[in-house]
Design a protein around this motif. Structure first.
Motif, PDB file in Angstrom:
ATOM      1  N   ASN A   6       1.340   3.848  -3.299  1.00  0.00           N
ATOM      2  CA  ASN A   6       0.735   5.173  -3.076  1.00  0.00           C
ATOM      3  C   ASN A   6       1.734   6.057  -2.347  1.00  0.00           C
ATOM      4  OD1 ASN A   6      -2.008   4.462  -4.028  1.00  0.00           O
ATOM      5  ND2 ASN A   6      -1.919   3.053  -2.297  1.00  0.00           N
ATOM      6  N   GLY A  26       3.794   8.933  -0.609  1.00  0.00           N
ATOM      7  CA  GLY A  26       3.393  10.168   0.048  1.00  0.00           C
ATOM      8  C   GLY A  26       2.223  10.015   0.987  1.00  0.00           C
ATOM      9  N   MET A  27       1.473   8.923   0.884  1.00  0.00           N
ATOM     10  CA  MET A  27       0.335   8.714   1.786  1.00  0.00           C
ATOM     11  C   MET A  27       0.823   7.977   3.029  1.00  0.00           C
ATOM     12  SD  MET A  27      -2.753   7.754  -0.820  1.00  0.00           S
ATOM     13  CE  MET A  27      -3.907   7.728   0.521  1.00  0.00           C
ATOM     14  N   ALA A  28       0.420   8.488   4.195  1.00  0.00           N
ATOM     15  CA  ALA A  28       0.836   7.878   5.457  1.00  0.00           C
ATOM     16  C   ALA A  28       0.072   6.575   5.682  1.00  0.00           C
ATOM     17  CB  ALA A  28       0.585   8.834   6.609  1.00  0.00           C
ATOM     18  N   ASP A  29       0.790   5.570   6.225  1.00  0.00           N
ATOM     19  CA  ASP A  29       0.119   4.320   6.575  1.00  0.00           C
ATOM     20  C   ASP A  29      -0.393   4.407   8.009  1.00  0.00           C
ATOM     21  OD1 ASP A  29       2.316   3.968   8.197  1.00  0.00           O
ATOM     22  OD2 ASP A  29       3.154   2.294   7.080  1.00  0.00           O
ATOM     23  N   ARG A  71       5.619   6.967   5.678  1.00  0.00           N
ATOM     24  CA  ARG A  71       5.252   7.104   4.269  1.00  0.00           C
ATOM     25  C   ARG A  71       6.467   6.854   3.394  1.00  0.00           C
ATOM     26  NH1 ARG A  71       2.326  12.078   4.079  1.00  0.00           N
ATOM     27  NH2 ARG A  71       2.348  12.120   6.313  1.00  0.00           N
ATOM     28  N   PRO A  73       0.817  -1.227   0.000  1.00  0.00           N
ATOM     29  CA  PRO A  73       0.000   0.000   0.000  1.00  0.00           C
ATOM     30  C   PRO A  73       0.847   1.273   0.000  1.00  0.00           C
ATOM     31  CG  PRO A  73      -0.888  -1.585   1.560  1.00  0.00           C
ATOM     32  CD  PRO A  73       0.425  -2.129   1.090  1.00  0.00           C
ATOM     33  N   GLY A  74       1.894   1.316   0.806  1.00  0.00           N
ATOM     34  CA  GLY A  74       2.740   2.506   0.855  1.00  0.00           C
ATOM     35  C   GLY A  74       3.579   2.694  -0.388  1.00  0.00           C
ATOM     36  N   THR A  87       8.619   7.962   0.411  1.00  0.00           N
ATOM     37  CA  THR A  87       8.843   9.277  -0.189  1.00  0.00           C
ATOM     38  C   THR A  87       9.347   9.200  -1.632  1.00  0.00           C
ATOM     39  OG1 THR A  87      11.090   9.337   0.719  1.00  0.00           O
ATOM     40  CG2 THR A  87       9.331  10.330   2.046  1.00  0.00           C
TER      41      THR A  87
END
Length: 144
Positions: A68, A70-73, A78, A64-65, A80
Motif C-alpha cells: 500500500n 503512500g500510506m503511513a504505517d 511510508r 503492509p507498507g 514512496t
C-alpha cells in the motif's frame, strides 16, 4: 541407511566410506570426515533458521507498507515507490527466506544421513539464480 565414516569431497563422485580415509578410493579426491559433514550440517541448519526467520519477520513488518504505497504505517513512515516495486521487493525477501528454508532442509539431511545431497545442491543453485535475477530486476525497477 547407516552414516559413513567419511565421504568424498567431490559431489560428482560422492563415494561413502565405511572406514576413515584421506583419499577417496574411487576418484582420488580428499575425503571429509563424518564429523566435518555433521558440523557443516549444523551450520547450515542454524544459518538457514536465522535467515528464514529473519526474512519472515521482514515480510511481516514491511508487507503492509510495500503493498500500500503512500500510506503511513504505525511509525509514520511510508513507502514512496509504486505497488509493483513493493511486490518486487517482497518477492526478493520471500526468495531469500526460501533459501533459508532450503538450507535448513539440507542441513537436516546432512545431519541425518552423514552425506551431502546432489538434488539439494541443484535446487540451491536454481534458487540462487532466481535470487540473483530477482535482485537485479528489483534494483532496475527501483532505479526507474
Amino acid at each position: 541407511m547407516t552414516k559413513p565414516a567419511a565421504v568424498c569431497s567431490s559431489l560428482r563422485c560422492g563415494h561413502a566410506l565405511a572406514e576413515p580415509a584421506d583419499r577417496c578410493p574411487a576418484c582420488g579426491r580428499p575425503t571429509w570426515s563424518a564429523r566435518r559433514v555433521a558440523v557443516l550440517g549444523c551450520l547450515m541448519l542454524g544459518l538457514g533458521l536465522l535467515l528464514a526467520a529473519g526474512m519472515a519477520v521482514l515480510v511481516w513488518l514491511l508487507a503492509p507498507g510495500l503493498l500500500n504505497p503512500g500510506m503511513a504505517d504505525a511509525g509514520g513512515t511510508r513507502f514512496t515507490g509504486t505497488a509493483p516495486q513493493g511486490r518486487q521487493v517482497l518477492w526478493l525477501l520471500v526468495l531469500v527466506g526460501l533459501f533459508g528454508v532450503l538450507s535448513m532442509v539440507n542441513g537436516t539431511w546432512q545431519l541425518a544421513s552423514g552425506r551431502r545431497s546432489r538434488p539439494m545442491l541443484a535446487a540451491t543453485l536454481v534458487l540462487v539464480a532466481a535470487i540473483v535475477f530477482t535482485a537485479w530486476r528489483t534494483v532496475a525497477m527501483l532505479k526507474a
